[in-house]
Design a protein around this motif. Sequence first.
Motif, PDB file in Angstrom:
ATOM      1  N   ARG A 136       0.961  -1.121  -0.038  1.00  0.00           N
ATOM      2  CA  ARG A 136       0.013  -0.151   0.054  1.00  0.00           C
ATOM      3  C   ARG A 136       0.905   1.149   0.099  1.00  0.00           C
ATOM      4  O   ARG A 136       0.436   2.477  -0.431  1.00  0.00           O
ATOM      5  CB  ARG A 136      -0.916   0.060   1.145  1.00  0.00           C
ATOM      6  CG  ARG A 136      -1.945  -1.006   1.203  1.00  0.00           C
ATOM      7  CD  ARG A 136      -3.014  -1.081   2.463  1.00  0.00           C
ATOM      8  NE  ARG A 136      -4.127  -2.040   2.138  1.00  0.00           N
ATOM      9  CZ  ARG A 136      -4.007  -3.352   2.520  1.00  0.00           C
ATOM     10  NH1 ARG A 136      -2.665  -3.813   2.936  1.00  0.00           N
ATOM     11  NH2 ARG A 136      -4.655  -4.389   2.227  1.00  0.00           N
ATOM     12  N   ALA A 137       2.214   1.054   0.440  1.00  0.00           N
ATOM     13  CA  ALA A 137       3.087   2.350   0.221  1.00  0.00           C
ATOM     14  C   ALA A 137       4.552   1.794   0.423  1.00  0.00           C
ATOM     15  O   ALA A 137       4.647   0.627   0.363  1.00  0.00           O
ATOM     16  CB  ALA A 137       2.773   3.070   1.639  1.00  0.00           C
ATOM     17  N   PHE A 138       5.504   2.758   0.016  1.00  0.00           N
ATOM     18  CA  PHE A 138       6.663   2.497  -0.126  1.00  0.00           C
ATOM     19  C   PHE A 138       7.644   3.552   0.205  1.00  0.00           C
ATOM     20  O   PHE A 138       7.104   4.833   0.424  1.00  0.00           O
ATOM     21  CB  PHE A 138       7.210   1.930  -1.357  1.00  0.00           C
ATOM     22  CG  PHE A 138       7.265   3.010  -2.706  1.00  0.00           C
ATOM     23  CD1 PHE A 138       8.089   3.907  -2.713  1.00  0.00           C
ATOM     24  CD2 PHE A 138       5.938   3.197  -3.229  1.00  0.00           C
ATOM     25  CE1 PHE A 138       7.805   4.915  -3.857  1.00  0.00           C
ATOM     26  CE2 PHE A 138       5.591   4.050  -4.128  1.00  0.00           C
ATOM     27  CZ  PHE A 138       6.661   5.094  -4.491  1.00  0.00           C
ATOM     28  N   LYS A 139       8.961   3.408   0.568  1.00  0.00           N
ATOM     29  CA  LYS A 139       9.921   4.537   0.717  1.00  0.00           C
ATOM     30  C   LYS A 139      11.104   3.864  -0.121  1.00  0.00           C
ATOM     31  O   LYS A 139      11.755   2.792  -0.100  1.00  0.00           O
ATOM     32  CB  LYS A 139      10.347   4.417   2.219  1.00  0.00           C
ATOM     33  CG  LYS A 139       9.460   5.070   3.365  1.00  0.00           C
ATOM     34  CD  LYS A 139      10.038   5.263   4.809  1.00  0.00           C
ATOM     35  CE  LYS A 139       9.145   5.273   5.466  1.00  0.00           C
ATOM     36  NZ  LYS A 139       9.648   5.762   6.987  1.00  0.00           N
ATOM     37  N   VAL A 140      11.684   4.951  -0.661  1.00  0.00           N
ATOM     38  CA  VAL A 140      13.119   4.926  -1.508  1.00  0.00           C
ATOM     39  C   VAL A 140      14.012   5.353  -0.704  1.00  0.00           C
ATOM     40  O   VAL A 140      14.264   6.471   0.055  1.00  0.00           O
ATOM     41  CB  VAL A 140      12.988   5.759  -2.574  1.00  0.00           C
ATOM     42  CG1 VAL A 140      14.127   5.689  -3.516  1.00  0.00           C
ATOM     43  CG2 VAL A 140      11.812   5.242  -3.574  1.00  0.00           C
ATOM     44  N   TRP A 141      15.145   4.540  -0.288  1.00  0.00           N
ATOM     45  CA  TRP A 141      16.197   5.062   0.730  1.00  0.00           C
ATOM     46  C   TRP A 141      17.577   5.591  -0.093  1.00  0.00           C
ATOM     47  O   TRP A 141      17.594   5.460  -1.282  1.00  0.00           O
ATOM     48  CB  TRP A 141      16.687   3.828   1.333  1.00  0.00           C
ATOM     49  CG  TRP A 141      15.476   3.196   2.382  1.00  0.00           C
ATOM     50  CD1 TRP A 141      14.660   2.125   1.838  1.00  0.00           C
ATOM     51  CD2 TRP A 141      14.969   3.834   3.460  1.00  0.00           C
ATOM     52  NE1 TRP A 141      13.759   2.170   2.737  1.00  0.00           N
ATOM     53  CE2 TRP A 141      13.790   2.892   3.870  1.00  0.00           C
ATOM     54  CE3 TRP A 141      15.545   4.843   4.262  1.00  0.00           C
ATOM     55  CZ2 TRP A 141      13.240   3.123   4.973  1.00  0.00           C
ATOM     56  CZ3 TRP A 141      14.846   4.900   5.468  1.00  0.00           C
ATOM     57  CH2 TRP A 141      13.734   4.190   5.808  1.00  0.00           C
ATOM     58  N   GLU A 142      18.359   6.651   0.411  1.00  0.00           N
ATOM     59  CA  GLU A 142      19.580   7.062  -0.100  1.00  0.00           C
ATOM     60  C   GLU A 142      20.425   6.018  -0.351  1.00  0.00           C
ATOM     61  O   GLU A 142      20.719   5.937  -1.514  1.00  0.00           O
ATOM     62  CB  GLU A 142      20.215   7.915   0.824  1.00  0.00           C
ATOM     63  CG  GLU A 142      20.963   8.677   0.423  1.00  0.00           C
ATOM     64  CD  GLU A 142      20.923   9.728  -0.710  1.00  0.00           C
ATOM     65  OE1 GLU A 142      21.567   9.861  -1.818  1.00  0.00           O
ATOM     66  OE2 GLU A 142      19.572  10.289  -0.698  1.00  0.00           O
TER      67      GLU A 142
END
Length: 143
Positions: A136-142
């Motif tokens: 339902r969601a995501f995060k892109v990391w450095e």
Amino acid sequence: MRTCNTPRATTLLAAAVLAATALIPTTAPAAHAAAQRPSAARPATAPAAASGACATGQLCLWAKPDFQGARYVHELSTLDIESCTALPAGKTAQALVNRTGRPVTTYQSAECAETGEFQTYPGDGVQLPQSPYQVRAFKVWEH
């Protein structure tokens, strides 16, 4: 008819046979069997197609397993790094291709809460044909 049993004649005859057999097309039994199967029984090529449908710098998610259904494309250049990005309200994803070059964590929660399921995938072109949960969601990391 005269026959000649010299080693030179035998060598020439063997060379002629090898040359003739090289000209005869052969079909491996497995290839022949695959060509005879109906197209529905052939192995799917979805992962290759999915990779081609997701360009470098993109995170692509599909609503259904095996890269089927609605596709959601997110460009790395427009994402807030390390911020939660929710899919549109009421929408979920079950397959993904990560070509961002950065790790991506997918969440079962639309708020990126770690109380539900979540998993991080590398950014080197990973292809996930079926998530173990509804994304339902995501995060892109450095990095």
